[in-house]
Design an enzyme around this catalytic site. Structure first.
Site, PDB file in Angstrom:
ATOM      1  N   ASP A  79      -8.445  -9.081  -1.588  1.00  0.00           N
ATOM      2  CA  ASP A  79      -7.900  -7.759  -1.889  1.00  0.00           C
ATOM      3  C   ASP A  79      -7.334  -7.790  -3.310  1.00  0.00           C
ATOM      4  OD1 ASP A  79      -6.849  -5.230  -1.865  1.00  0.00           O
ATOM      5  OD2 ASP A  79      -5.308  -5.629  -0.367  1.00  0.00           O
ATOM      6  N   CYS A 110      -9.803  -1.162  -4.510  1.00  0.00           N
ATOM      7  CA  CYS A 110      -9.366   0.176  -4.916  1.00  0.00           C
ATOM      8  C   CYS A 110     -10.162   0.666  -6.115  1.00  0.00           C
ATOM      9  CB  CYS A 110      -7.865   0.177  -5.236  1.00  0.00           C
ATOM     10  SG  CYS A 110      -7.397  -0.949  -6.560  1.00  0.00           S
ATOM     11  N   GLN A 116       0.838  -1.195   0.000  1.00  0.00           N
ATOM     12  CA  GLN A 116       0.000   0.000   0.000  1.00  0.00           C
ATOM     13  C   GLN A 116       0.876   1.249   0.000  1.00  0.00           C
ATOM     14  OE1 GLN A 116      -3.234   0.520  -0.222  1.00  0.00           O
ATOM     15  NE2 GLN A 116      -4.162  -1.474   0.165  1.00  0.00           N
TER      16      GLN A 116
END
Length: 397
Positions: free
Chosen positions: A324, A351, A234
């Protein structure tokens, strides 16, 4: 022609209608009156640029980046930050309603820094000097500083002014306290070491370590993570613990956790106190190397990492599954495996709200959105991170 901007699109472009045809106008805010020129016309939409601003919004702020018009990287920085957060929240609510038939009322969490938060920048070379790729094009823009990255990275960028990069194709700088410098192309390694040895911990040239270690470390909460050149991490270091705390809250406590698209094992390790056993699945072999090292660094003995694609999993017998995925979201095979699983809870980190909504719609026959939280991991850009708690329907009611 003179038009009034009605609202923002999902990618932060202003929208107006000309003869009942939708027209997108970049760098505008709802309520503004602008003189525009259409630069692209298609069957259903037009695209236009602003010639002049006639009435500007109170939410418009002065630009601080000297490369804004050339680069486009910090593409929402002309809007006041508080208003940007409102728009991001409204956009996600609209996407979820429109594409997932789901009503959500998420909070949006933000950090202390709206600039200087990034721990990674990828650069090209133009005229022998560092350059960013202009948003939405292949055009290169020479820079001497990027306001979105942290000070340590900008200090390294400044040092490049003293050397010629004509033979270099790509430069990547990443890290917070530890800094890694990655270059691809033709350049003398001794020049690199002499120039950067006091400012970086690691130099990697054409996939070979020429100075320092093969990885750097970044701390998140009580954990320390190894980051290899090609492993995902990240980019907003200051916000990672906030994001992972919410994942931990949504996941709860249980016996077995499956962490799909686990990257360097950061989420699984962060949740290791809450589960007796964790499996991490990741297709990137460099990331799996990082994950196994992170397991050792943090003295975690209840987690196992395996290098393979998410759609290759054969066992879905877990209390909780965390996913994710990259911006493309979940593939159809993985969606079907989740639907065939007996897990009570899925925690989805995304995202990209468009692919998130698509996947939630595909999972709705078995799983219902229980809660959602947004995280402004990318201030001064149009992007936003989402964490969603999905619960099996017969266990929800």
């Amino acid at each position: 022609m003179i038009v009034k901007i009605d609202k923002l699109s999902h990618d932060f472009r202003g929208i107006t209608r000309i003869n009942d045809k939708v027209t997108f106008v970049s760098n505008t805010i709802p309520g503004e009156v602008v003189d525009i020129r259409v630069v692209s016309s298609k069957k259903n939409i037009d695209e236009a640029k602003v010639i002049s601003y006639i009435e500007t919004s109170d939410d418009r702020v002065e630009l601080v980046c000297p490369y804004y018009e050339l680069c486009g990287g910090c593409d929402t920085s002309f809007i006041g930050y508080d208003k940007t957060l409102e728009y991001k929240k409204d956009i996600v609510i609209d996407i979820m309603n429109r594409y997932a038939d789901t009503e959500v009322y998420p909070d949006i969490i933000y950090g202390e820094k709206v600039y200087g938060y990034r721990n990674k920048v990828s650069l090209k070379v133009k005229y022998g000097k560092l350059a960013l790729v202009k948003e939405g094009s292949n055009e290169l823009v020479n820079i001497s500083k990027c306001l979105l990255v942290n000070d340590n990275i900008n200090n390294v960028i400044k040092l490049f002014d003293s050397i010629n990069l004509d033979g270099v194709n790509e430069v990547i700088i990443r890290g917070t306290n530890d800094i890694m410098l990655i270059l691809n192309g033709d350049i003398d390694k001794d020049i690199l070491i002499t120039t950067f040895k006091d400012s970086v911990n690691t130099i990697i040239l054409n996939d070979n370590v020429v100075y320092g270690n093969e990885y750097i470390t970044i701390c998140v909460g009580k954990y320390r993570y190894a980051v290899y050149p090609k492993s995902f991490f990240q980019i907003n270091t200051g916000m990672i613990s906030k994001l992972y705390d919410k994942v931990k809250e949504y996941a709860g406590i249980g016996d077995k956790l499956l962490d799909l698209y686990c990257g360097a094992g950061t989420i699984g390790i962060y949740l290791s106190d809450n589960f007796k056993y964790i499996d991490g699945i990741e297709i990137n072999s460099d990331a799996v190397v990082s994950a196994n090292l992170n397991k050792l660094i943090n003295n975690i003995d209840n987690i196992n990492f395996e290098c393979k694609g998410a759609k290759e999993i054969t066992n879905t017998d877990y209390d909780v599954i965390v996913v994710d995925p990259p911006r493309a979201g979940l593939d159809s095979v993985t969606i079907n495996k989740l639907l065939d699983s007996n897990t009570d809870k899925i925690v989805y980190v995304s995202c990209n709200p468009i692919t998130l909504a698509r996947d939630i719609k595909l999972l709705e026959s078995k799983y219902k959105v229980c809660d959602m939280t947004l995280f402004d991991m990318f201030p001064n850009t149009k992007h936003v991170e989402s964490v969603v708690k999905l619960v099996k329907i017969d266990g929800y009611f």
